[in-house]
Scaffold this active site. Structure first.
Site: not given
Length: 407
Positions: A224, A229, A341
């Site tokens: 995923c 990043g 997050c």
């Protein structure tokens, strides 16, 4: 542009954002692209005003006693500016229509009721009931700083490169590969960015990449991976050695990583949209789990109003499913690194605790020990099983990380 025309643009955008499921930054960017005649100063004023209204949406709705965008903008003018409302709502060409007698009377009144906690925290009521932390929510409603990661170079040399461009960068308080600028820059005009010396990445995401503790000889899956990043950060930390598999269900997102790899000079990432069933020997299976994104509200304050309880439930199902996918693919002694997050417990601790109930061969890795070895800074949490970062405690986005090892 005249001030009235600027606020008409603000009103147009607020009306669109209020009635759309599209992220506000996409709406603003599309609005500006379609109106190339708007100058840079006007664009900045319009964008900043829209974001200010979005960050104070619940207070403005409460004070206005209305969800109507026109009343929201009038209330914003009353409480956040020194502008005279009648000078803006003139009915002139390109300006908002003149105030009606009813609006004029209403605009002169004040709502003196005390804000409920969820309004003070700028958080929808159903989400406030889950989070219940006004200080955390207020910190998530502030603007995020411009954070960058150093790529394939020393931090000191990149600071010097930026200084030659007239940009002042400071080392981040936690990440040894991070730089923080005091003001936003145009990436298109920044040579350090164009040359691949830096990449945009919040400090929390950098820390997550460091805590994966990857070495070149290990077999690694970034599952995923989204925009890639963490894969890019890990690849840079390995100095292009080793081999990282980066997977995402979206072929479009994977394709978007390629130009980033090229700009950054990264060569040790293999993009894949398939995880072979025979692969059961990963040393690191990194799950950057799909989540509510509640930890990154600093960057998208409008997202909290698009989130629903049903969406969180669907995400919980996906998070559980992905952990079950990872479990058989990790070899003995290998790690599952679970990252979100999100600041919601039901996407973090609750998911992990439920997963471990039926996995006696899985155990927690002491995150404090990994932190102190990789970060060399004081560990910012009390619980050694779970790392929780937030703008209120660490000045970063809201992140959750835990490491599970197969015995």
């Amino acid at each position: 542009m005249q001030t009235g025309a600027r606020y008409q643009a603000v009103l147009d955008l607020i009306e669109t954002v209020w009635n759309s499921d599209v992220p506000a930054d996409n709406i603003i960017n599309e609005y500006m692209r379609a109106r190339k005649y708007i100058g840079s100063k006007d664009r900045r004023f319009i964008s900043e005003t829209v974001w200010s209204i979005l960050r104070n949406r619940l207070k403005l709705e409460f004070d206005a006693g209305s969800l109507e965008p026109r009343k929201i903008v009038i209330t914003y003018l009353k409480h956040f500016t020194t502008e005279k409302i009648a000078d803006i709502f003139t009915g002139d060409t390109y300006a908002p229509a003149s105030l009606s007698p009813e609006e004029k009377l209403w605009s002169e009144q004040e709502n003196e009721d005390v804000y409920p906690d969820y309004v003070e925290a700028e958080c929808p009521q159903w989400l406030f009931a889950k989070i219940k932390d006004v200080a955390l929510l207020k910190s998530l409603n502030q603007s995020a700083s411009p954070d960058f990661r150093v790529n394939l170079k020393s931090r000191e040399s990149v600071i010097e490169s930026l200084a030659k461009e007239g940009l002042h960068a400071e080392p981040m308080p936690y990440s040894p590969i991070g730089l923080r600028l005091q003001e936003r820059i145009s990436l298109g005009n920044c040579m350090a960015y164009q040359n691949g010396e830096i990449d945009v990445q919040d400090e929390a995401s950098q820390l997550a990449a460091l805590l994966c503790d990857v070495t070149p000889e290990q077999k690694v899956m970034d599952y995923c991976c989204g925009a890639g990043g963490k894969s890019l950060a890990i690849a840079s930390l390995l100095n292009n050695k080793g081999h990282i598999l980066a997977h995402d269900i979206s072929a479009k997102r994977l394709e978007a990583i390629k130009p980033r790899m090229q700009r950054l000079g990264i060569k040790n990432i293999e993009l894949t949209d398939i995880v072979a069933n025979s692969d059961r020997d990963f040393d690191r299976f990194i799950i950057d789990a799909p989540c509510s994104g509640t930890g990154v509200w600093r960057r998208s304050p409008d997202a909290k109003f698009r989130l629903t309880p049903e969406t969180v439930q669907k995400l919980n199902y996906a998070q559980k499913e992905i952990l079950e996918t990872a479990y058989p693919k990790v070899k003995s002694g290998g790690w599952i690194v679970y990252i979100t997050c999100s600041v919601l417990r039901d996407e973090n601790e609750d998911i992990i605790e439920a997963f471990l109930k039926n996995k006696p061969d899985m155990e927690y890795v002491n995150v404090r020990e990994v932190w102190e070895r990789k970060i060399a800074r004081l560990y910012p949490c009390h619980d050694e099983r779970y790392l929780r970062l937030s703008p209120a405690t660490t000045g970063t986005d809201g992140f959750f990380l835990t490491i599970l090892r197969k015995k």
